[in-house]
Design a protein around this motif. Structure first.
Motif, short mmCIF file in Angstrom:
data_model
loop_
_atom_site.label_atom_id
_atom_site.label_comp_id
_atom_site.label_asym_id
_atom_site.label_seq_id
_atom_site.Cartn_x
_atom_site.Cartn_y
_atom_site.Cartn_z
N ARG A 65 5.31 -13.49 -6.61
CA ARG A 65 4.41 -12.78 -5.70
C ARG A 65 4.56 -11.28 -5.84
NH1 ARG A 65 4.85 -16.49 -0.19
NH2 ARG A 65 4.11 -18.42 -1.15
N ARG A 66 4.26 -10.77 -7.02
CA ARG A 66 4.44 -9.35 -7.28
C ARG A 66 3.29 -8.49 -6.77
NH1 ARG A 66 7.15 -8.95 -13.31
NH2 ARG A 66 8.81 -10.46 -12.96
N GLN A 67 2.15 -9.09 -6.51
CA GLN A 67 1.00 -8.29 -6.11
C GLN A 67 0.56 -8.59 -4.68
OE1 GLN A 67 -2.17 -8.42 -8.94
NE2 GLN A 67 -0.89 -7.91 -10.67
N ASN A 68 1.43 -9.17 -3.90
CA ASN A 68 1.06 -9.48 -2.53
C ASN A 68 1.22 -8.29 -1.61
OD1 ASN A 68 0.61 -11.99 -3.50
ND2 ASN A 68 1.98 -13.05 -2.12
N TYR A 69 0.71 -7.16 -2.05
CA TYR A 69 0.71 -5.95 -1.24
C TYR A 69 -0.37 -5.02 -1.77
CZ TYR A 69 4.45 -5.67 -4.80
OH TYR A 69 5.20 -5.81 -5.94
N VAL A 70 -0.69 -4.05 -0.97
CA VAL A 70 -1.74 -3.08 -1.28
C VAL A 70 -1.10 -1.85 -1.89
CG1 VAL A 70 -3.57 -1.66 -0.28
CG2 VAL A 70 -3.05 -3.90 0.69
N GLY A 71 -1.70 -1.31 -2.95
CA GLY A 71 -1.10 -0.10 -3.50
C GLY A 71 -1.72 0.39 -4.78
N PHE A 72 -1.08 1.43 -5.33
CA PHE A 72 -1.47 1.98 -6.62
C PHE A 72 -0.89 1.09 -7.71
CE2 PHE A 72 -1.28 5.96 -4.05
CZ PHE A 72 -2.60 6.33 -4.18
N PHE A 73 -1.76 0.51 -8.51
CA PHE A 73 -1.34 -0.33 -9.63
C PHE A 73 -1.78 0.31 -10.94
CE2 PHE A 73 -1.01 -3.38 -6.27
CZ PHE A 73 -0.11 -4.36 -6.70
N PRO A 86 0.54 -3.26 4.88
CA PRO A 86 -0.71 -4.01 4.94
C PRO A 86 -1.73 -3.45 5.93
CG PRO A 86 1.15 -5.51 4.90
CD PRO A 86 1.72 -4.13 5.07
N ALA A 87 -1.29 -2.70 6.94
CA ALA A 87 -2.21 -2.18 7.96
C ALA A 87 -3.25 -1.23 7.40
CB ALA A 87 -1.42 -1.47 9.06
N VAL A 88 -3.12 -0.85 6.12
CA VAL A 88 -4.06 0.10 5.54
C VAL A 88 -5.49 -0.42 5.61
CG1 VAL A 88 -3.83 -0.78 3.20
CG2 VAL A 88 -4.46 1.59 3.53
N PHE A 89 -5.71 -1.74 5.56
CA PHE A 89 -7.06 -2.28 5.56
C PHE A 89 -7.65 -2.46 6.95
CE2 PHE A 89 -6.55 -3.49 1.08
CZ PHE A 89 -7.78 -3.08 0.61
N LYS A 90 -6.86 -2.25 7.97
CA LYS A 90 -7.38 -2.43 9.32
C LYS A 90 -8.42 -1.38 9.69
CE LYS A 90 -3.35 -4.86 11.12
NZ LYS A 90 -2.25 -4.89 12.12
N ASN A 91 -8.45 -0.29 8.92
CA ASN A 91 -9.43 0.77 9.18
C ASN A 91 -10.76 0.51 8.49
OD1 ASN A 91 -7.57 2.17 10.71
ND2 ASN A 91 -6.86 3.42 9.01
N ASN A 92 -10.88 -0.56 7.74
CA ASN A 92 -12.10 -0.84 7.00
C ASN A 92 -12.90 -1.93 7.70
OD1 ASN A 92 -14.11 -1.24 5.16
ND2 ASN A 92 -12.83 -2.24 3.64
N PRO A 93 -14.04 -1.59 8.29
CA PRO A 93 -14.83 -2.58 9.03
C PRO A 93 -15.43 -3.67 8.16
CG PRO A 93 -16.05 -0.54 8.80
CD PRO A 93 -14.67 -0.25 8.33
N THR A 308 12.16 -1.88 3.24
CA THR A 308 11.14 -2.93 3.17
C THR A 308 9.80 -2.35 3.59
OG1 THR A 308 11.32 -3.75 5.45
CG2 THR A 308 12.92 -4.58 3.84
N LEU A 309 8.74 -3.05 3.20
CA LEU A 309 7.39 -2.53 3.45
C LEU A 309 7.00 -2.61 4.91
CD1 LEU A 309 5.11 -1.24 1.88
CD2 LEU A 309 4.16 -3.51 1.46
N ASP A 310 7.70 -3.42 5.69
CA ASP A 310 7.39 -3.50 7.12
C ASP A 310 8.31 -2.59 7.94
OD1 ASP A 310 9.65 -4.96 6.66
OD2 ASP A 310 9.02 -6.73 7.78
N ASN A 311 8.77 -1.51 7.31
CA ASN A 311 9.51 -0.44 7.98
C ASN A 311 10.88 -0.89 8.49
OD1 ASN A 311 9.52 2.33 8.52
ND2 ASN A 311 8.96 2.03 10.66
N HIS A 312 11.58 -1.63 7.65
CA HIS A 312 12.97 -1.99 7.94
C HIS A 312 13.87 -1.49 6.82
CE1 HIS A 312 11.05 -5.08 10.60
NE2 HIS A 312 12.06 -4.72 11.37
N ILE A 313 15.16 -1.49 7.08
CA ILE A 313 16.17 -1.25 6.07
C ILE A 313 16.91 -2.56 5.84
CG2 ILE A 313 18.33 -0.04 5.52
CD1 ILE A 313 17.25 2.30 7.21
N LEU A 314 16.99 -2.97 4.59
CA LEU A 314 17.68 -4.20 4.22
C LEU A 314 19.07 -3.81 3.72
CD1 LEU A 314 16.08 -7.15 2.28
CD2 LEU A 314 18.46 -6.50 1.89
N PRO A 315 20.10 -3.94 4.57
CA PRO A 315 21.45 -3.48 4.21
C PRO A 315 22.25 -4.56 3.49
CG PRO A 315 21.44 -4.12 6.50
CD PRO A 315 20.05 -4.38 5.97
N GLY A 316 21.77 -4.99 2.35
CA GLY A 316 22.47 -6.01 1.61
C GLY A 316 21.79 -6.32 0.29
#
Length: 339
Positions: A65-73, A86-93, A308-316
């Protein structure tokens, strides 16, 4: 070769004698501090949350699942250089459901104007079921980009003037046991589809990664944070041997393999959680106890947390570990998903 390895070890020991504050912040310019300070700070995941993620995803298809996110490819979609939350698309009606992935490219509105901000263009959107979302309606409503005069961009993709706000982005993200992670997290501002402010970069760096980078015969000025990961783990495996008991009776001639979570506390010290096997033999329990003692003596920040992309730090770090003939060899599961 043996002499060279010993020499590297001695140099590394000297380099790791001091504690380094983590993470490091890089400001694009002085005006970025205000909006960065107002954005929610990344919170730490607990050991239990990291262990639960392993149980949920270690047997699944998380590596694919390498492309299961929004971004510059890249144009071929193989490498993502920057991932959005992922919230980037919430602004697009026009988006009726949250897409699984999307590819953006950056193009100058006026390539001759070096002061112009980069415009974002939408290349494609891949839905959760793997089908592409038609962009005809978006192109009709928002218009399309034009080629630039340097032949750097072909044009014809959908403009995204609906994109405004402050977002977390990760540089060169990788999938990791259900998370999307990076050592580098940027908080940036966008306005009407253009990059308004590059923002603030938070970055974690490990002692082993920094030493490997500085001692390499190949000088790299730019590139993904993970490009030195293989050599970093080799150094980590080698250094961990110095603090293991030397009693020959404790040697395991036959290999004993484990899945481990190497935890990183707020001071950068390492701990060990055994993920698999669930039941340990007497010999395996003894070797894990010795490993805990060994890793606790390594310098702080020998390994570093990830964002992480959901604004966490993964300490491990999730690692595959093999103990045999009085030493350990470690493989970070991230090494299996490097493009």
């Amino acid at each position: 070769m043996k002499i060279r390895i010993i020499g590297l070890s001695l140099v590394f020991a000297a380099l790791t004698s001091e504690t380094v504050a983590q993470p490091v912040q890089h400001y694009y310019d002085e005006s970025t501090a205000a909006f960065y300070d107002q954005y929610p700070k990344a919170s730490y995941l607990s050991v239990d949350e990291m262990k639960k993620a392993f149980e949920q995803h270690s047997q699944g298809d998380w590596m694919q699942r390498r492309q299961n996110y929004v971004g510059f490819f890249s144009r071929d979609g193989r490498v993502c250089t920057m991932a959005f939350e992922p919230a980037v698309f919430k602004n697009n009606p026009l988006m009726k459901s949250l897409p699984a992935a999307a590819r953006f490219v950056a193009a100058k509105i006026n390539p001759k104007d070096e002061n112009s901000k980069s415009e974002l263009a939408l290349v494609d959107v891949v839905m959760a079921n793997g089908e592409e979302c038609p962009l005809a309606d978006m192109k009709k409503k928002y218009g399309v980009t034009v080629p630039n005069d340097r032949n750097e961009y072909e044009g014809g993709d959908a403009r995204v003037p609906w994109l405004s706000g402050t977002y977390v982005t990760l540089e060169y993200p990788l999938p990791y046991m259900g998370f999307v992670v990076s050592a580098n997290r940027r908080v940036s501002q966008f306005e009407n589809g253009r990059l308004k402010n590059f923002g603030v970069l938070d970055s974690y760096d490990s002692r082993f990664a920094a030493f490997e980078r500085g001692s390499s015969f190949v000088i790299s000025l730019d590139g993904p944070w993970y490009q030195k990961l293989d050599n970093t783990m080799r150094l980590f495996s080698y250094e961990s041997r110095h603090y293991l008991p030397q009693d020959a009776t404790q040697k395991a001639k036959a290999g004993i393999s484990f899945d481990l979570l190497l935890t990183i506390d707020r001071q950068g010290r390492l701990g060990v959680e055994v993920l698999r096997p669930k039941q340990l033999s007497e010999d395996a329990s003894r070797q894990i106890a010795h490993l805990r003692t060994s890793l606790a003596q390594l310098p702080a920040w020998s390994l570093a947390p990830l964002y992480t992309l959901d604004n966490h730090i993964l300490p491990g770090r999730y690692v595959r570990a093999l103990y045999a003939h009085d030493h350990w060899v470690f493989e970070d599961y991230l090494q299996r998903v490097i493009p």
